[in-house]
Design an enzyme around this catalytic site. Structure first.
Site, PDB file in Angstrom:
ATOM      1  N   SER A 140      27.285  35.947  37.408  1.00 13.94           N
ATOM      2  CA  SER A 140      26.670  36.968  38.653  1.00 13.94           C
ATOM      3  C   SER A 140      27.799  36.820  39.941  1.00 13.94           C
ATOM      4  O   SER A 140      28.631  35.674  39.903  1.00 13.94           O
ATOM      5  CB  SER A 140      25.437  36.258  39.228  1.00 13.94           C
ATOM      6  OG  SER A 140      24.966  36.843  40.480  1.00 13.94           O
ATOM      7  N   TYR A 154      21.006  28.849  41.481  1.00 19.93           N
ATOM      8  CA  TYR A 154      21.365  29.990  40.889  1.00 19.93           C
ATOM      9  C   TYR A 154      22.892  30.154  40.940  1.00 19.93           C
ATOM     10  O   TYR A 154      23.496  30.160  39.895  1.00 19.93           O
ATOM     11  CB  TYR A 154      20.794  31.098  41.265  1.00 19.93           C
ATOM     12  CG  TYR A 154      21.033  32.500  40.637  1.00 19.93           C
ATOM     13  CD1 TYR A 154      20.361  32.833  39.590  1.00 19.93           C
ATOM     14  CD2 TYR A 154      21.979  33.604  41.144  1.00 19.93           C
ATOM     15  CE1 TYR A 154      20.368  33.886  38.956  1.00 19.93           C
ATOM     16  CE2 TYR A 154      22.060  34.685  40.565  1.00 19.93           C
ATOM     17  CZ  TYR A 154      21.327  35.067  39.189  1.00 19.93           C
ATOM     18  OH  TYR A 154      21.636  36.071  38.470  1.00 19.93           O
TER      19      TYR A 154
HETATM   20  N1  LIG Z   1      19.933  42.366  38.243  1.00 18.68           N
HETATM   21  C1  LIG Z   1      20.873  41.785  38.902  1.00 18.68           C
HETATM   22  O1  LIG Z   1      20.788  42.000  40.212  1.00 18.68           O
HETATM   23  C2  LIG Z   1      21.671  40.704  38.439  1.00 18.68           C
HETATM   24  C3  LIG Z   1      22.653  40.310  38.947  1.00 18.68           C
HETATM   25  C4  LIG Z   1      23.499  39.548  38.642  1.00 18.68           C
HETATM   26  C5  LIG Z   1      23.482  39.086  37.523  1.00 18.68           C
HETATM   27  N2  LIG Z   1      22.289  39.085  36.800  1.00 18.68           N
HETATM   28  C6  LIG Z   1      21.922  38.425  35.603  1.00 18.68           C
HETATM   29  O2  LIG Z   1      21.727  39.281  34.338  1.00 18.68           O
HETATM   30  C7  LIG Z   1      21.042  38.817  33.414  1.00 18.68           C
HETATM   31  C8  LIG Z   1      19.867  39.594  32.937  1.00 18.68           C
HETATM   32  O3  LIG Z   1      19.062  39.960  34.073  1.00 18.68           O
HETATM   33  P1  LIG Z   1      18.455  41.328  34.425  1.00 18.68           P
HETATM   34  O4  LIG Z   1      18.948  41.881  35.705  1.00 18.68           O
HETATM   35  O5  LIG Z   1      18.385  42.255  33.186  1.00 18.68           O
HETATM   36  O6  LIG Z   1      16.838  40.760  34.543  1.00 18.68           O
HETATM   37  P2  LIG Z   1      15.531  41.288  33.682  1.00 18.68           P
HETATM   38  O7  LIG Z   1      15.278  42.665  33.562  1.00 18.68           O
HETATM   39  O8  LIG Z   1      14.408  40.543  34.373  1.00 18.68           O
HETATM   40  O9  LIG Z   1      15.812  40.754  32.198  1.00 18.68           O
HETATM   41  C9  LIG Z   1      15.904  39.442  32.138  1.00 18.68           C
HETATM   42  C10 LIG Z   1      15.965  39.180  30.466  1.00 18.68           C
HETATM   43  O10 LIG Z   1      15.845  37.601  30.354  1.00 18.68           O
HETATM   44  C11 LIG Z   1      14.587  37.389  29.371  1.00 18.68           C
HETATM   45  N3  LIG Z   1      13.952  35.921  29.500  1.00 18.68           N
HETATM   46  C12 LIG Z   1      13.703  35.455  30.729  1.00 18.68           C
HETATM   47  N4  LIG Z   1      13.409  34.093  30.675  1.00 18.68           N
HETATM   48  C13 LIG Z   1      13.520  33.930  29.280  1.00 18.68           C
HETATM   49  C14 LIG Z   1      13.136  32.955  28.569  1.00 18.68           C
HETATM   50  N5  LIG Z   1      12.536  31.597  28.931  1.00 18.68           N
HETATM   51  N6  LIG Z   1      13.568  32.730  27.294  1.00 18.68           N
HETATM   52  C15 LIG Z   1      13.942  33.911  26.631  1.00 18.68           C
HETATM   53  N7  LIG Z   1      14.334  34.819  27.368  1.00 18.68           N
HETATM   54  C16 LIG Z   1      14.116  34.825  28.722  1.00 18.68           C
HETATM   55  C17 LIG Z   1      13.761  38.390  29.928  1.00 18.68           C
HETATM   56  O11 LIG Z   1      12.955  38.234  28.592  1.00 18.68           O
HETATM   57  P3  LIG Z   1      11.395  37.843  28.241  1.00 18.68           P
HETATM   58  O12 LIG Z   1      10.685  37.904  29.670  1.00 18.68           O
HETATM   59  O13 LIG Z   1      10.769  38.916  27.219  1.00 18.68           O
HETATM   60  O14 LIG Z   1      11.621  36.666  27.890  1.00 18.68           O
HETATM   61  C18 LIG Z   1      14.423  39.601  29.915  1.00 18.68           C
HETATM   62  O15 LIG Z   1      14.970  40.326  28.677  1.00 18.68           O
HETATM   63  C19 LIG Z   1      20.428  37.449  33.968  1.00 18.68           C
HETATM   64  O16 LIG Z   1      21.131  36.232  33.560  1.00 18.68           O
HETATM   65  C20 LIG Z   1      20.659  37.649  35.492  1.00 18.68           C
HETATM   66  O17 LIG Z   1      21.075  36.281  36.163  1.00 18.68           O
HETATM   67  C21 LIG Z   1      21.441  40.037  37.145  1.00 18.68           C
END
Ligand SMILES: NC(=O)c1ccc[n+]([C@@H]2O[C@H](COP(=O)([O-])OP(=O)(O)OC[C@H]3O[C@@H](n4cnc5c(N)ncnc54)[C@H](OP(=O)(O)O)[C@@H]3O)[C@@H](O)[C@H]2O)c1
Length: 268
Positions: A140, A154
């Site tokens: 991130s 984080y």
């Molecule tokens: N969105 C942003 O603004 C942003 C910015 C920077 C970085 N990121 C990073 O991008 C990555 C993806 O996030 P996203 O934005 O796509 O969020 P998201 O739409 O909430 O997706 C998160 C994913 O992680 C999985 N997950 C969460 N807890 C888990 C667990 N205990 N075991 C297995 N899987 C788990 C969820 O699946 P289940 O709930 O089905 O388990 C879901 O598929 C993360 O690492 C986040 O830190 C996001």
């Protein structure tokens, strides 16, 4: 020719589901994991119908310390060789470091740091033996600065993933694994379920729209960077500018900004 196979964690939503779509469009078979098996099954059916690729679903909770080993054993049990690994599963913990339970912080570390490192450690030897590997760690922009209250761990975890990716890329090159690459993808605000899960949707909706990116260009930047052997990539012009500012602004300014952000929580 045998199709390559990519394991994507957190593939049931957001950035992970987009990684699955883009790798399928490139003709790769997939192994998808997350907790919500129904979502993974639906995505698997969509990708097989659209691209004719094989998709295997492994429902796992990565907060369970035995999950990465179980996942790799299940892949081996099906005779699946992993050429690409996208360590994407993640979330933000609501509340401050003071107000959260240790169990929740420990699970956070397990999902966002230990599981990616363990999966990399377990899958790298096979990649080395076959002479090809692509590893993308979804870090991130937050990893470029200290975390304000509510994002306390984080920033540390994402910063650790950036350093880990740079180190793996360097180690592979030093050991002569010239076609194994590891990249930290550092998105800024990206449309997904992330801000619903951590309860900040109302606040983040008030932020300027130019700060936000769709998942598709974020993922494209990650795939392009790992193919070029780039250890870190920040997608989007606004995010690139912010990453540069964190490097050139005097450190005390950055700390003052983090303190100002944290003061919103001082009554907790
Ligand atoms: N969105 C942003 O603004 C942003 C910015 C920077 C970085 N990121 C990073 O991008 C990555 C993806 O996030 P996203 O934005 O796509 O969020 P998201 O739409 O909430 O997706 C998160 C994913 O992680 C999985 N997950 C969460 N807890 C888990 C667990 N205990 N075991 C297995 N899987 C788990 C969820 O699946 P289940 O709930 O089905 O388990 C879901 O598929 C993360 O690492 C986040 O830190 C996001």
């Amino acid at each position: 020719m045998k199709r390559r196979l990519c394991l994507v964690t957190g593939a049931s939503a957001g950035i992970g589901a987009e990684f699955a779509r883009q790798y399928a469009a490139l003709g790769w078979n997939l192994s998808l994991t997350a907790r919500r098996a129904d979502r993974l099954d639906a995505l698997a059916a969509e990708l097989t119908a659209a691209y004719g690729v094989e998709v295997h679903v492994f429902a796992e909770d990565l907060a369970d310390p035995s999950a990465p080993a179980r996942l790799v054993a299940a892949l081996e049990g099906k005779g699946l060789e992993v050429d690409g690994l996208v360590n994407n599963a993640g979330y933000g913990l609501p509340g401050t470091f003071f107000s959260t339970r240790w169990e929740d912080q420990a699970a956070f570390l397990q999902v966002l740091y230990t599981a990616p490192v363990e999966l990399t450690h377990r899958l790298l030897p096979g990649m080395a033996a076959r002479g090809f590997g692509r590893i993308i760690n979804v870090a991130s922009l937050a990893g470029y600065a200290a975390g304000s209250a509510g994002h306390t761990l984080y920033a540390s975890v994402k910063s650790g993933l950036i350093k880990f990716s740079e180190s793996i890329e360097a180690e592979c090159a030093a050991l002569g694994h010239t076609d194994i690459h590891c990249t930290a993808l550092c998105p800024g605000f990206t449309w997904s379920e992330f801000h619903d899960v951590n309860g900040t949707r109302e606040t983040t909706n008030k932020m300027p729209k130019w700060l936000w990116m769709e998942a598709a260009p974020v993922v494209r930047a990650g795939i392009e960077a790992v193919n070029r052997g780039k250890p870190v990539v920040v997608p989007g012009a606004a995010n690139k500018l912010m990453a540069t500012l964190t490097r050139i602004l005097p450190e005390p300014w950055g700390r003052a900004m983090v303190r100002a952000q944290s003061s919103r929580y001082r009554k907790l």
